[in-house]
Scaffold this active site. Structure first.
Site, mmCIF file in Angstrom:
data_model
loop_
_atom_site.group_PDB
_atom_site.id
_atom_site.type_symbol
_atom_site.label_atom_id
_atom_site.label_comp_id
_atom_site.label_asym_id
_atom_site.label_seq_id
_atom_site.Cartn_x
_atom_site.Cartn_y
_atom_site.Cartn_z
ATOM 1 N N ARG A 209 120.309 103.241 44.307
ATOM 2 C CA ARG A 209 121.238 104.335 44.615
ATOM 3 C C ARG A 209 121.994 103.994 45.905
ATOM 4 O O ARG A 209 121.520 104.305 46.997
ATOM 5 C CB ARG A 209 120.482 105.642 44.804
ATOM 6 N N GLU B 229 124.660 110.106 31.546
ATOM 7 C CA GLU B 229 124.035 111.245 32.234
ATOM 8 C C GLU B 229 124.856 112.513 32.087
ATOM 9 O O GLU B 229 124.624 113.498 32.780
ATOM 10 C CB GLU B 229 123.743 110.923 33.697
ATOM 11 N N ASN C 253 118.138 113.191 35.011
ATOM 12 C CA ASN C 253 118.235 114.311 35.964
ATOM 13 C C ASN C 253 119.542 115.059 35.736
ATOM 14 O O ASN C 253 119.585 116.285 35.657
ATOM 15 C CB ASN C 253 118.195 113.804 37.410
ATOM 16 N N HIS D 25 117.869 115.788 45.284
ATOM 17 C CA HIS D 25 117.788 114.512 45.988
ATOM 18 C C HIS D 25 116.793 114.499 47.131
ATOM 19 O O HIS D 25 116.266 113.462 47.483
ATOM 20 C CB HIS D 25 119.179 114.045 46.396
ATOM 21 N N ARG E 269 123.964 100.646 41.336
ATOM 22 C CA ARG E 269 124.912 101.683 40.921
ATOM 23 C C ARG E 269 125.986 101.858 41.984
ATOM 24 O O ARG E 269 125.671 101.885 43.181
ATOM 25 C CB ARG E 269 124.155 102.993 40.722
ATOM 26 N N ARG F 255 120.226 121.349 38.814
ATOM 27 C CA ARG F 255 118.995 120.598 39.063
ATOM 28 C C ARG F 255 118.367 120.915 40.414
ATOM 29 O O ARG F 255 117.199 120.632 40.646
ATOM 30 C CB ARG F 255 119.248 119.082 38.942
HETATM 31 C C1 PEP Z 1 119.982 110.872 37.095
HETATM 32 O O1 PEP Z 1 120.902 111.687 37.131
HETATM 33 O O2 PEP Z 1 119.027 110.941 36.307
HETATM 34 C C2 PEP Z 1 119.968 109.726 38.026
HETATM 35 C C3 PEP Z 1 119.097 108.753 37.883
HETATM 36 O O3 PEP Z 1 120.844 109.740 39.052
HETATM 37 P P1 PEP Z 1 120.720 110.684 40.349
HETATM 38 O O4 PEP Z 1 119.359 111.330 40.310
HETATM 39 O O5 PEP Z 1 120.902 109.820 41.533
HETATM 40 O O6 PEP Z 1 121.840 111.649 40.146
HETATM 41 MG MG MG Z 2 122.666 111.215 38.217
#
Ligand code: PEP
Ligand code: MG
Length: 587
Positions: free
Chosen positions: A301, A435, A458, A194, A337, A469
């Site tokens: 977000r 996801e 992601n 993030h 979201r 990640r």
């Molecule tokens: C993802 O997981 O691809 C996504 C868009 O959400 P975030 O990156 O906020 O977890």
């Molecule tokens: Mg995500």
């Protein structure tokens, strides 16, 4: 003196040179030290003096945070000032000093014990105080041990500083004064962590995953940070500085040359129309995002309304934040979201400590367990939806039960608004993020109960490949083009299409030209990308045939490995761009 180059992961483009601001916001090591009886009173006086210094500093920081971020964000420092003057805390520390522990050891032991007690508490408010206790512990120990002050917000405007830190949490990021900071470098993190996402949305160049820059750099060192190459040149020579300036100008020129694509239609050379939307992370980025050529917002977000604060935003405050984004996009669709708090996006007040936060109490799980908090957000969204084309999206869904439970809470939220006589929109579409592998493998069950799908690559890559990640050591293993990931995307797209649902990809894959090519080949017709990527993604779209992308994607699906899939796709993309008279720009 010769320079030294540190290599990390490119996270947000741009080249800048400036002084290093080291941010070591971590609890310092305290060696055990005992004192003699006659030193006790002196040590207690040292404690009181340190508490006074810490409070004075907190007052300064609070005022500064209020100016930079607002009163809500600044309130956490009031909480920390209260902790510093807590009589129980003071007497517990004094008690240990009377048992001949040095002041710093006594502070360390008592605050450690309090943090453990608070973290295990069944009372949510108490748990929320855990990270305030950690902050107070760092601040007090820094004073007592005479350590340099690493306060995150203590930077003068125009400092042009390059913040170097182990891991810049979102809560620290939102406290940073953008007029003082030129770029960010972190030891932890990857392109999809993030901090990288935030840096891109703030337009700050960033390099992450440097592993040990914090220990190799000194405050005040001059560095050239190249967010495109992922490098940090430490103590550059005048020749290297001049060369960096040239590269900066070249980069600015090529960005300017690409810029016109942002405002063009997203139609492939063989006439397939796509929708390109923007990801909006911070509400005050809305206007910039709206001007970026995006056809609406594919992902807002909302957790960034929460991180960096001591309290949750109330319903009216949330309505105002959502309306701000909706109005900026003037009638174009805005997908909002619900809170995806947890994982590496933690509110300032802290969260119960978890061994595996990414497998933990996160996103929809937390929202369903905290129905009052969730319904406040749903009410705000239903109210804001009166002002535009709003769609609500649920994060981290693994089962259709979660969608049903969320819908029940949405019905309750509607009843509450009706009872209060407040107007709202009744038919706001409810969609889910795909996801997790579970969601992608359950699209047959999800589709009949959802208005749309949005693929969060992601997390989908993280959970499919079991690769954290945010772990810099695993960055090369985070391979979105792995055929297993492509297969999950393909089946989500196919099932969505069968039910007439829009299927968007809003993860970082959509912002990368080669991966966008793969997604189009898999049949995806909606991409949501960071605003700075809109021009380059639209350029790729106009330079390819969707039919050619489809054959390349079929080959990638059957490629067996990510490496092979990537090679096949890259070759096909280069050939397509050349065939349409475009430079392949090193794809
Ligand atoms: C993802 O997981 O691809 C996504 C868009 O959400 P975030 O990156 O906020 O977890
Ligand atoms: Mg995500």
């Amino acid at each position: 003196m010769s320079s030294q180059t540190l290599t990390g992961i490119p996270a947000s483009p741009g080249i800048v040179a400036g002084p290093v601001h080291l941010l070591r916001w971590e609890v310092p090591e305290v060696s055990p030290r005992t004192i003699d009886e006659e030193m006790v009173e002196g040590e207690i006086a040292r404690l009181h003096a340190a508490l006074g210094i810490a409070q004075a500093k907190l007052r300064q920081v609070r005022d500064r945070a209020e100016r930079n971020a607002g009163a809500e964000e600044a309130a956490i420092f009031d909480v920390q000032m209260e902790i510093c003057s807590d009589p129980d805390l003071k007497s517990s520390i004094e008690h240990l000093i009377r048992q001949h522990f040095a002041a710093e050891k006594a502070v360390d032991l008592v605050l450690l014990e309090w943090r453990q007690l608070f973290a295990r508490s069944t009372n949510a408010l108490m748990r929320e105080r855990t990270s305030d206790l950690t902050d107070v512990q760092i601040r007090l120990l820094s004073v007592l041990l005479g350590l340099p002050d690493h306060d995150p917000v203590d930077l003068p405007k125009g400092a042009n500083a390059i913040v170097v830190t182990h891991d810049l949490t979102p809560s620290l990021t939102v406290q940073l004064d953008r007029d003082a900071i030129a770029a960010i470098a972190t030891d932890a993190g990857t392109r999809t962590s993030h901090v990288a996402i935030l840096a891109r949305s703030l337009g700050l160049p960033a390099v992450v995953g440097l592993l040990d820059a914090v220990t190799r750099l000194q405050a005040g060192d001059t560095v050239i940070l190249d967010g495109t190459a992922g490098t940090l040149v430490v103590r550059p020579t005048s020749h290297e500085l001049a060369e960096a300036q040239q590269r900066q100008r070249r980069e600015q020129r090529s960005r300017a040359a690409l810029a016109h694509f942002a405002q063009e239609a997203a139609v492939t050379a063989d006439g397939v129309a796509l929708t390109v939307r923007a990801n909006v992370d911070l509400p005050d980025e809305a206007e910039h995002a709206a001007a970026s050529g995006a056809d609406g917002v594919g992902l807002m977000r909302t957790e960034f309304l929460v991180v960096g604060r001591a309290t949750m935003p109330d319903e009216d405050e949330q309505v105002a934040a959502y309306v701000n984004v909706i109005e900026a996009f003037g009638g174009r669709p805005v997908v909002i979201r619900t809170f995806d708090v947890g994982g590496d996006k933690l509110p300032m007040g802290g969260f119960p400590h978890e061994a595996n936060p990414f497998l933990g109490w996160r996103a929809i799980r937390m929202c369903l367990d905290e129905p009052e908090m969730f319904k406040t957000q749903l009410r705000a969204l239903l109210r804001a939806a009166l002002t535009g084309d709003v769609r609500i999206m649920l994060p981290l869904v693994v089962s259709v039960d979660e969608v049903r439970a969320a819908r029940r809470l949405m019905d309750e939220a509607k009843q509450e608004l009706t009872a209060r006589g407040i107007a709202f929109r009744h038919d706001v579409p409810l969609g889910v993020m795909v996801e997790t592998p579970a969601a992608a493998l359950s699209v047959e069950a999800l589709a009949p109960e959802c208005a749309f799908f949005s693929i969060g690559t992601n997390d989908l890559v993280q959970y499919t490949l079991a690769v954290d990640r945010g772990n810099a050591r695993l960055a090369t293993r985070f391979t979105p083009l792995h055929p297993a990931v492509l297969g999950l995307i393909a089946r989500t797209q196919a099932e969505g299409a069968k039910h007439g649902l829009e299927v968007c990809v809003c993860g970082e894959m959509a912002s990368e030209p080669l991966m966008a090519f793969a997604l189009i080949g898999l049949g995806i017709r909606q991409l949501s990308v960071s605003p700075i990527a809109i021009a380059s993604v639209k350029r790729i779209i106009t330079g390819i045939d969707a039919s050619g992308a489809a054959s390349a994607a079929r080959a990638a699906l059957a490629a067996g490995t990510a490496e092979r899939a990537e090679a096949l796709l890259a070759e096909a993309l280069r050939a397509q761009l050349r065939a349409h008279g475009m430079d392949d720009l090193g794809v």
